[in-house]
Design an enzyme around this catalytic site. Structure first.
Site, PDB file in Angstrom:
ATOM      1  N   THR A  25       0.825  -1.186  -0.013  1.00 51.64           N
ATOM      2  CA  THR A  25       0.039   0.037   0.156  1.00 51.64           C
ATOM      3  C   THR A  25       0.836   1.323  -0.001  1.00 51.64           C
ATOM      4  O   THR A  25       1.930   1.180   0.502  1.00 51.64           O
ATOM      5  CB  THR A  25      -1.031   0.026   1.163  1.00 51.64           C
ATOM      6  OG1 THR A  25      -1.710   1.172   1.069  1.00 51.64           O
ATOM      7  CG2 THR A  25      -0.210  -0.161   2.659  1.00 51.64           C
ATOM      8  N   ARG A  26       0.485   2.229  -0.326  1.00 44.50           N
ATOM      9  CA  ARG A  26       0.934   3.712  -0.384  1.00 44.50           C
ATOM     10  C   ARG A  26       0.091   4.777   0.427  1.00 44.50           C
ATOM     11  O   ARG A  26       0.343   5.893   0.151  1.00 44.50           O
ATOM     12  CB  ARG A  26       1.407   4.193  -1.676  1.00 44.50           C
ATOM     13  CG  ARG A  26       0.328   4.298  -2.519  1.00 44.50           C
ATOM     14  CD  ARG A  26       1.012   5.003  -3.891  1.00 44.50           C
ATOM     15  NE  ARG A  26       0.474   5.765  -4.830  1.00 44.50           N
ATOM     16  CZ  ARG A  26      -0.510   5.512  -5.792  1.00 44.50           C
ATOM     17  NH1 ARG A  26      -0.486   4.154  -6.181  1.00 44.50           N
ATOM     18  NH2 ARG A  26      -1.035   6.456  -6.371  1.00 44.50           N
ATOM     19  N   ASN A  27      -0.990   4.122   1.016  1.00 45.38           N
ATOM     20  CA  ASN A  27      -1.975   4.914   1.532  1.00 45.38           C
ATOM     21  C   ASN A  27      -2.013   4.489   2.880  1.00 45.38           C
ATOM     22  O   ASN A  27      -1.866   3.235   3.301  1.00 45.38           O
ATOM     23  CB  ASN A  27      -3.354   4.852   0.825  1.00 45.38           C
ATOM     24  CG  ASN A  27      -3.161   5.342  -0.684  1.00 45.38           C
ATOM     25  OD1 ASN A  27      -2.928   6.618  -0.744  1.00 45.38           O
ATOM     26  ND2 ASN A  27      -3.674   4.696  -1.476  1.00 45.38           N
TER      27      ASN A  27
END
Ligand code: PPS
Length: 575
Positions: free
Chosen positions: A198-200
């Site tokens: 993920t990057r969130n």
């Protein structure tokens, strides 16, 4: 030179760090070799090459492997590898390089990180690379923009020997090499591990999704977010990591682990999903979650998505056996009110009430301090998000006045300053044209180049004040639109930015002529005078427009104050 570690589910790990004495020899010898100062992206790639995250690569791709990867997602020996990992350099350096030579790869401070034995040096067709790897040449795609606008023209391929891995000072407790993770999984008795990319930040939907995935696979969970080099506009990784740490307590004990992956994402959608899985396999994962829109860039408003919602899942399923990683495909999860639970959109019972919250809705709630519902996320995550993004009335902001000499900019800014100080709660700094020219820009004149430099300096100082939660009031002429826009973009990253055009007509300014400058300009004594012998570009993006011909400074300042209040920058008197 390279060490191998066979794991039941990890595959062969190819680490490129040289042995101790060899490292000392390389450091000594490198003093006579040509050097390349690595970019941030190259440093990230090099780290994963060195620690085995990019196994089976032994260095930056040579031309044959590069062609084969670009054309068919495979190295020239047939191994699946979907993304080119290349070292781009300037023509200047490339001209002096030839096959067999050693090239020292250094970080920004000049520390030797690795040595490359140069194989091939060539100029790639980067547009073709963009078309084939990203499926587009649009510069709206951040990966393409990086490739076409910010990549050096020459590639150098060759094997790499690591001397020192890049050092990270942040979140050391959450950083692990592939070897360390594999050893940890063995120690914990984790035979099956689901990787989650993920990057969130993670909210309830993402936690439920990962829990479902881990249960479906009867496996443990590795939360493996990418930190730092994501898409600009993503939430900074410091806040995100604190959010991840906060959600860990939601998982059953001894079944989930957090580790940070410092990789340079390309956001290449389907191809990137395969790459993510290979990297996670190298980190000891047996399963990998692929959601909708996996590794796709955020699309601009009104923009078309670059990849189909489930294109990454479709591509992955074709290569699943060869990858040796089991895909756990997921549809989007939505909250079902009657069940107090998130469910995949394709598993919704008839007639239930669903709730969802968009990123912009969340941002708006943070901005005005409204409640963030508990069905959406956890109190500890909300706390972190609010620390990072306080409501607007507690945030810093900049009011940037622009207008002709004598239009009334400084007078209004001064009155506004007094009002804001009276309201209290934040520091107020006045960056008036005269103050700045005395203290920051005393060597500058009034050519376009000097005026732009002056305005950029003001913008920089204002952005730092805004970042620190203060108020900056700027009042230069700022006659040119492009640098005003640059300032807006810079400051808006940290807080509010309000452009006030003080549009008092030149005849009125000239009739006031308090400093006698217009008279001198008309007489040709002062050259390049704005409005007389130099241009003023009327703003098309002003938030407030004030003509002071017929109003008092108090009335003008109140107009700006009311605008600030409307936008949420002035809090209630009760605090
Ligand atoms: S700029 O264009 O934004 O960099 O100008 P700024 O820093 O605001 O400086 C403008 C003040 O400098 C005086 N001054 C001149 N203004 C415009 N053109 C020329 N050639 C010039 N020479 C001197 C003038 O007093 C401006 O002050 P204000 O307060 O605007 O009257």
């Amino acid at each position: 030179m390279s060490r191998h570690l066979i794991q039941p589910h990890g595959g062969e790990l190819k680490e490129l760090l040289a042995e101790g004495s060899r490292r000392t020899d390389l450091r000594e010898a490198s003093r006579d070799w040509p050097s390349w100062g690595l970019t941030d992206r190259q440093t990230r790639d090099l780290e994963l090459l060195m620690n085995g995250g990019f196994s089976p690569l032994g260095g930056f791709l040579d031309q044959e492997d590069y062609r084969s990867v670009v054309d068919g997602m495979r190295l020239s020996d047939g191994t699946l590898w979907p993304i080119p990992v290349t070292l781009d350099v300037t023509r200047e350096l490339a001209e002096g390089l030839s096959g067999g030579q050693s090239l020292a790869l250094r970080d920004r401070e000049g520390v030797l990180l690795a040595v490359m034995t140069v194989g091939e040096v060539w100029e790639p067709d980067r547009r073709e690379e963009a078309e084939k790897v990203f499926g587009t040449t649009s510069l709206d795609h951040p990966g393409v923009d990086h490739l076409l606008s910010h990549t050096n023209p020459v590639y150098v391929g060759g094997v790499v020997e690591g001397v020192r891995p890049p050092v990270h000072y942040d979140f050391k407790r959450d950083r692990h090499t592939p070897r360390q993770l594999r050893e940890e999984f063995s120690r914990l008795g984790w035979r099956s591990v689901v990787g989650f990319h993920t990057r969130n930040p993670m909210h309830r939907a993402q936690v439920e999704l990962t829990l479902r995935a881990a249960r479906a696979a009867q496996a443990n969970l590795l939360i493996h977010p990418v930190v730092r080099m994501t898409q600009s506009g993503d939430l900074d990784h410091y806040t995100r990591v604190r959010c991840y740490e906060a959600v860990l307590s939601q998982y059953p004990q001894f079944t989930a682990k957090l580790s940070l992956l410092d990789m340079a994402s390309r956001l290449a959608g389907p191809r990137e999903a395969l790459w993510h899985a290979i990297i996670r396999k190298n980190h000891g994962c047996t399963h990998f979650i692929v959601g909708q829109d996996h590794a796709s860039p955020v699309v601009k408003p009104q923009g078309e998505p670059f990849y189909g919602l489930y294109e990454a899942q479709d591509l992955f399923s074709k290569f699943e056996d060869e990858l040796g990683v089991t895909m756990l495909p997921f549809r989007m999860l939505v909250y079902v009110k009657e069940r107090d639970q998130h469910l995949p959109v394709d598993e919704l019972p008839e007639g239930v009430t669903t709730l969802s919250m968009s990123a912009s809705d969340l941002r708006a709630r943070l901005d005005d301090g409204r409640e963030i519902p508990s069905w959406f996320t956890f109190p500890d995550v909300v706390k972190e998000l609010r620390r990072r993004n306080p409501p607007r009335h507690k945030k810093g902001f900049t009011v940037f006045f622009t207008g002709l000499s004598g239009s009334g900019k400084s007078t209004i800014a001064n009155v506004l300053r007094t009002k804001l100080l009276e309201a209290g709660g934040r520091s107020v700094t006045l960056l008036d044209g005269d103050i700045v020219r005395r203290n920051l820009s005393s060597e500058l004149g009034f050519s376009r180049e000097h005026r732009d430099l002056n305005i950029l300096r003001i913008g920089f100082v204002a952005s730092e004040i805004t970042k620190g939660g203060g108020i900056a009031l700027c009042a230069p002429i700022a006659p040119y639109a492009p640098v005003r826009k640059q300032n807006r973009e810079l400051v808006s990253q940290y807080g509010g930015y309000v452009l006030v055009h003080v549009s008092t007509p030149i005849e009125v300014c000239e009739s006031r002529d308090r400093k006698g400058l217009y008279a001198k300009a008309r007489a040709g004594i002062i050259k390049d005078f704005t409005g007389v012998s130099d241009p003023y570009e009327t703003p098309e993006d002003a938030d407030v427009d004030i003509d002071t011909s017929d109003i008092t400074p108090e009335e003008a300042a109140q107009q700006v104050y009311l605008f600030l209040e409307k936008e949420g920058y002035i809090g209630p008197a009760s605090g």
